[in-house]
Motif scaffolding. Structure first.
Motif, mmCIF file in Angstrom:
data_model
loop_
_atom_site.group_PDB
_atom_site.id
_atom_site.type_symbol
_atom_site.label_atom_id
_atom_site.label_comp_id
_atom_site.label_asym_id
_atom_site.label_seq_id
_atom_site.Cartn_x
_atom_site.Cartn_y
_atom_site.Cartn_z
ATOM 1 N N TRP A 132 0.835 -1.210 0.000
ATOM 2 C CA TRP A 132 0.000 0.000 0.000
ATOM 3 C C TRP A 132 0.866 1.254 0.000
ATOM 4 O O TRP A 132 0.535 2.248 -0.648
ATOM 5 C CB TRP A 132 -0.905 0.010 1.222
ATOM 6 C CG TRP A 132 -1.939 -1.058 1.238
ATOM 7 C CD1 TRP A 132 -2.345 -1.836 0.190
ATOM 8 C CD2 TRP A 132 -2.710 -1.490 2.365
ATOM 9 N NE1 TRP A 132 -3.306 -2.716 0.595
ATOM 10 C CE2 TRP A 132 -3.556 -2.531 1.917
ATOM 11 C CE3 TRP A 132 -2.760 -1.105 3.699
ATOM 12 C CZ2 TRP A 132 -4.451 -3.174 2.756
ATOM 13 C CZ3 TRP A 132 -3.652 -1.738 4.543
ATOM 14 C CH2 TRP A 132 -4.484 -2.760 4.079
ATOM 15 N N THR A 155 0.858 4.023 -2.923
ATOM 16 C CA THR A 155 0.417 5.377 -2.605
ATOM 17 C C THR A 155 1.467 6.399 -3.033
ATOM 18 O O THR A 155 1.136 7.452 -3.597
ATOM 19 C CB THR A 155 0.156 5.502 -1.092
ATOM 20 O OG1 THR A 155 -0.855 4.555 -0.713
ATOM 21 C CG2 THR A 155 -0.319 6.901 -0.733
ATOM 22 N N LEU A 157 -4.565 4.484 5.861
ATOM 23 C CA LEU A 157 -4.266 3.068 5.694
ATOM 24 C C LEU A 157 -3.714 2.452 6.977
ATOM 25 O O LEU A 157 -3.949 1.275 7.261
ATOM 26 C CB LEU A 157 -3.267 2.880 4.555
ATOM 27 C CG LEU A 157 -3.793 3.170 3.141
ATOM 28 C CD1 LEU A 157 -2.651 3.121 2.134
ATOM 29 C CD2 LEU A 157 -4.889 2.188 2.757
#
Length: 280
Positions: free
Chosen positions: A161, A165, A203
């Motif tokens: 992630w 990102t 997140l």
């Protein structure tokens, strides 16, 4: 070229027929896998008819007359599970951020990105329960074992992630820092982190939500928490206590999800509000 000739030439262009054979083969293979999977499970289909009344019977044993005297112990063990989840999320997010930023394209060189991404893929392939079983040979059956398993298991997903990102944010500021002579750390700190930090914080909270659920599962192998308590009372078939534990797990998990989701929405709404102010 006249209009008539153009019309005739256009009419002669026939679109190619789409290939359906690969699609049919893929669907056939999927159907075979599903049939083989159900066949290999050895399901006794005759017992499916008795499943609803059996479930209703055990649910009545759990929730008709719950043993609320076990509530203080259940709350304490739930707190241990939440602490395990929070510690694992904190350690995992810090390590994932430090390892995920160099794995992003445009930040780390290729010889750094590829090994890191392969390392993340390997970790994602190993469930947290297996990681906990491996580490408990060193740390023993303690909540710290569960926290370490959650931290290590979360690196694979959260680091992915992180670099995704980083790769999705505009790189104009990063290019400016790089053009001014900034190194990799300075580019990540001043060029990429300000734009990526809100989503990364969101997140991180989502990672904590996942850890709360996983910590209950880790308790089943004896590392402590509400899962450990749930396993013990289920083995002794004390269903009235099991009902209390399930109620506590559901209420605490839903509360954490609601609070964490609200915080994540506030973070992302603040980002959108700042973007609107800048555009106006």
């Amino acid at each position: 070229m006249t209009d008539t000739a153009l019309t005739i030439r256009t009419a002669l262009v026939v679109p190619t027929r789409p290939r359906t054979l690969p699609v049919r083969l893929a669907w056939t293979a999927l159907a075979v896998v599903i049939v083989v999977a159900f066949w290999d499970l050895g399901i006794d289909w005759s017992k499916l008819a008795s499943m609803p009344p059996d479930m209703a019977h055990y649910l009545s044993l759990m929730f008709a007359h719950p043993d609320w005297s076990k509530l203080p112990e259940a709350l304490y063990q739930t707190w241990r599970s939440v602490a395990m989840a929070w510690t694992g999320a904190l350690l995992g997010v810090v390590l994932s951020t430090l390892l995920g930023i160099p794995a992003a394209q445009g930040v780390g060189p290729l010889w750094v990105r590829l090994p890191l991404r392969a390392f993340f893929a390997v970790i994602r392939a190993v469930p947290e329960v297996v990681i906990a079983i491996i580490i408990l040979t060193v740390t023993g059956l303690t909540p710290f074992t569960g926290a370490l398993a959650l931290a290590i298991g979360g690196i694979g997903t959260h680091a992915k992630w992180t670099y995704e990102t980083i790769e999705s944010v505009p790189h104009g500021t990063a290019e400016a820092v790089r053009a001014a002579g900034g190194n990799v750390m300075e580019v990540a700190r001043w060029g990429l982190w300000p734009a990526a930090s809100p989503e990364l914080m969101s997140l991180a909270l989502y990672r904590f939500e996942i850890n709360v659920r996983t910590s209950a599962i880790l308790g089943l192998i004896g590392v402590g928490g509400i899962g450990d308590m749930l396993t013990g009372y289920t083995q002794y078939r004390e269903w009235d206590t099991v009902g209390v534990l399930i109620i506590v797990v559901i209420v605490v998990t839903m509360t954490i999800d609601a609070v964490s989701g609200r915080i994540r929405r506030r973070i992302m709404e603040g980002v959108r509000a700042r973007d609107v102010d800048r555009s106006s």
